[in-house]
Design a protein around this motif. Structure first.
Motif, short mmCIF file in Angstrom:
data_model
loop_
_atom_site.label_atom_id
_atom_site.label_comp_id
_atom_site.label_asym_id
_atom_site.label_seq_id
_atom_site.Cartn_x
_atom_site.Cartn_y
_atom_site.Cartn_z
N SER A 159 -7.05 5.14 4.38
CA SER A 159 -7.55 3.85 3.92
C SER A 159 -8.17 3.10 5.09
O SER A 159 -7.49 2.37 5.83
CB SER A 159 -6.42 3.02 3.30
OG SER A 159 -6.92 1.85 2.69
N GLU A 219 -9.26 5.52 -5.00
CA GLU A 219 -10.54 4.97 -4.57
C GLU A 219 -10.66 3.49 -4.92
O GLU A 219 -11.28 2.72 -4.17
CB GLU A 219 -11.68 5.77 -5.19
CG GLU A 219 -11.82 7.17 -4.57
CD GLU A 219 -13.01 7.95 -5.10
OE1 GLU A 219 -13.60 7.53 -6.12
OE2 GLU A 219 -13.35 8.98 -4.48
N PHE A 263 0.82 -1.21 0.00
CA PHE A 263 0.00 0.00 0.00
C PHE A 263 0.86 1.26 0.00
O PHE A 263 0.63 2.18 -0.78
CB PHE A 263 -0.91 -0.02 1.24
CG PHE A 263 -1.54 1.31 1.56
CD1 PHE A 263 -2.61 1.78 0.82
CD2 PHE A 263 -1.06 2.10 2.61
CE1 PHE A 263 -3.20 3.01 1.11
CE2 PHE A 263 -1.63 3.32 2.91
CZ PHE A 263 -2.70 3.78 2.15
N TRP A 308 -3.01 4.95 6.67
CA TRP A 308 -3.02 6.17 5.89
C TRP A 308 -1.63 6.40 5.34
O TRP A 308 -0.65 5.77 5.78
CB TRP A 308 -3.46 7.38 6.74
CG TRP A 308 -2.91 7.45 8.12
CD1 TRP A 308 -3.50 7.00 9.27
CD2 TRP A 308 -1.63 8.00 8.53
NE1 TRP A 308 -2.69 7.24 10.36
CE2 TRP A 308 -1.53 7.85 9.93
CE3 TRP A 308 -0.58 8.61 7.84
CZ2 TRP A 308 -0.42 8.27 10.66
CZ3 TRP A 308 0.54 9.04 8.56
CH2 TRP A 308 0.60 8.87 9.95
N ALA A 340 -6.21 -3.16 5.21
CA ALA A 340 -6.54 -2.14 4.22
C ALA A 340 -7.35 -2.78 3.10
O ALA A 340 -7.11 -3.94 2.72
CB ALA A 340 -5.27 -1.51 3.67
N THR A 367 -8.86 3.88 -0.80
CA THR A 367 -8.26 5.02 -0.13
C THR A 367 -9.03 6.29 -0.42
O THR A 367 -9.37 6.56 -1.57
CB THR A 367 -6.79 5.20 -0.59
OG1 THR A 367 -6.06 4.01 -0.28
CG2 THR A 367 -6.13 6.38 0.11
N THR A 373 1.16 3.86 -3.27
CA THR A 373 0.74 5.25 -3.08
C THR A 373 1.89 6.22 -3.37
O THR A 373 1.71 7.24 -4.04
CB THR A 373 0.23 5.47 -1.65
OG1 THR A 373 -0.84 4.54 -1.38
CG2 THR A 373 -0.28 6.89 -1.46
N SER A 393 -7.90 3.14 10.59
CA SER A 393 -7.41 3.13 9.21
C SER A 393 -5.90 3.13 9.18
O SER A 393 -5.23 3.48 10.15
CB SER A 393 -7.93 4.37 8.46
OG SER A 393 -7.40 5.54 9.04
N SER A 408 -7.27 -2.42 0.00
CA SER A 408 -6.52 -2.78 -1.20
C SER A 408 -6.16 -4.26 -1.24
O SER A 408 -6.10 -4.85 -2.32
CB SER A 408 -5.24 -1.94 -1.29
OG SER A 408 -4.44 -2.10 -0.14
#
Length: 329
Positions: free
Chosen positions: A130, A292, A49, A257, A211, A296, A53, A255, A213
């Motif tokens: 997220s 998204e 993740f 993040w 998460a 996230t 990102t 979450s 994802s």
């Protein structure tokens, strides 16, 4: 007296000119920035993740700044090794770091960090949030968050939950769920999310919060059942999955993040410029759509907002860690 008066006046004017030059220097410096490639340190391995990102933001920053932006993975020690590398880098605006929720938790988990989060690092921008999603084994005796809580309270210790390691977002968020609901579930730490997910699908554990994802595809393909989102709103990527709050677990949010940090002392004009760019980047249609898809929520706030966010997260997870007596040993 007259001579002294004239001399003092000359000195006064020189001070004024000197002050003006000093004030103008950061502005001129910021206008010349960036004059060489930038580096974004990711304190985790490629492919996760944080890395995905960071690379998404790096690509767009490169386009907008006209300079190469290199992603440098420095994994280890729950993100501490890479974060320490950022803290000890020159504060010249050419080194940044991407951190996640573990950064806030580490302040409590590790009393002797090699860096001081408040003195050695500066907040730049919160990229996105997220919220964690709860996945359960298909054969588990509960199919909703409400049923999970009821079962865990009625059968203390019968539910085992996995995490990607002690002190991870998955671990702490589930401990927070236990505290809010007065339930007791057994923690099984793994070396990474993939191993936890494998055992969830195999029935060795019954619950895993992670998460979105990493859970969207297993959930949609029917390998696991997604029963709740730890947020106050449903995720666009999983509109059919209700939040825990909707299901009666008031106040339950948790979450991971991703946010950008810089070495303390990095010129504020540069910090502000990067923050402004990130705010624009996360609102680009293609970036927003990609975030998204990963579950996230794009943010892109100011340095001050991110600094306050980190303080809030540090306090929240610090309390969870102390109350649950979480250790990383």
């Amino acid at each position: 007296m007259g001579r002294m008066h004239k001399l003092t006046r000359r000195q006064f004017h020189r001070c004024l000119l000197g002050s003006a030059a000093v004030a103008a220097a950061p502005v001129a410096w910021a206008q010349a920035w960036p004059a060489k490639p930038l580096r974004i340190v990711v304190p985790y391995p490629p492919g996760g993740f944080t890395d995905v990102t960071a690379r998404l933001i790096a690509q767009k920053l490169q386009e907008r700044l006209g300079q190469t932006v290199v992603v440098d993975n420095k994994a280890g020690a729950n993100g501490i090794i890479g974060t320490d590398a950022v803290a000890k880098s020159p504060a010249d605006g050419y080194t940044l770091g991407v951190v996640i929720a573990a950064y806030a938790a580490n302040t409590t988990l590790y009393p002797k960090l090699p860096y001081d989060p408040r003195k050695d690092l500066a907040a730049v921008s919160l990229i996105g949030l997220s919220p964690l999603v709860a996945a359960v084994n298909n054969d588990a005796p509960f199919k909703t968050a409400t049923e999970l809580v009821a079962y865990a309270k009625a059968h203390p210790g019968k539910v085992s939950f996995g995490s990607s390691g002690n002190g991870s977002a998955a671990h702490l968020t589930t401990e927070y769920l236990k505290a809010l609901t007065g339930s007791y579930m057994v923690h099984i730490p793994y070396r990474g999310a993939a191993a936890a997910l494998t055992d969830l699908m195999g029935g060795q554990i019954q619950l895993f919060l992670d998460a979105a994802s990493g859970l969207i595809n297993p959930g949609k393909s029917g390998k696991v059942r997604l029963i709740g989102v730890a947020s106050d709103k449903r995720l666009p990527a999983l509109p059919e999955v209700p939040t825990f709050i909707e299901q009666g677990v008031a106040g339950f949010t948790g979450s991971t993040w991703a946010g950008l940090l810089a070495p303390a002392g990095t010129p504020r004009e540069v910090v502000r410029r990067i923050s402004d760019e990130v705010a624009r980047i996360v609102r680009l249609d293609d970036v927003k759509a990609r975030l998204e898809q990963m579950g996230t929520v794009p943010v892109g706030g100011t340095p001050e907002e991110f600094e306050q966010f980190i303080a809030t997260e540090t306090a929240k997870w610090g309390k969870v860690i102390r109350d649950a007596k979480v250790t990383v040993e």
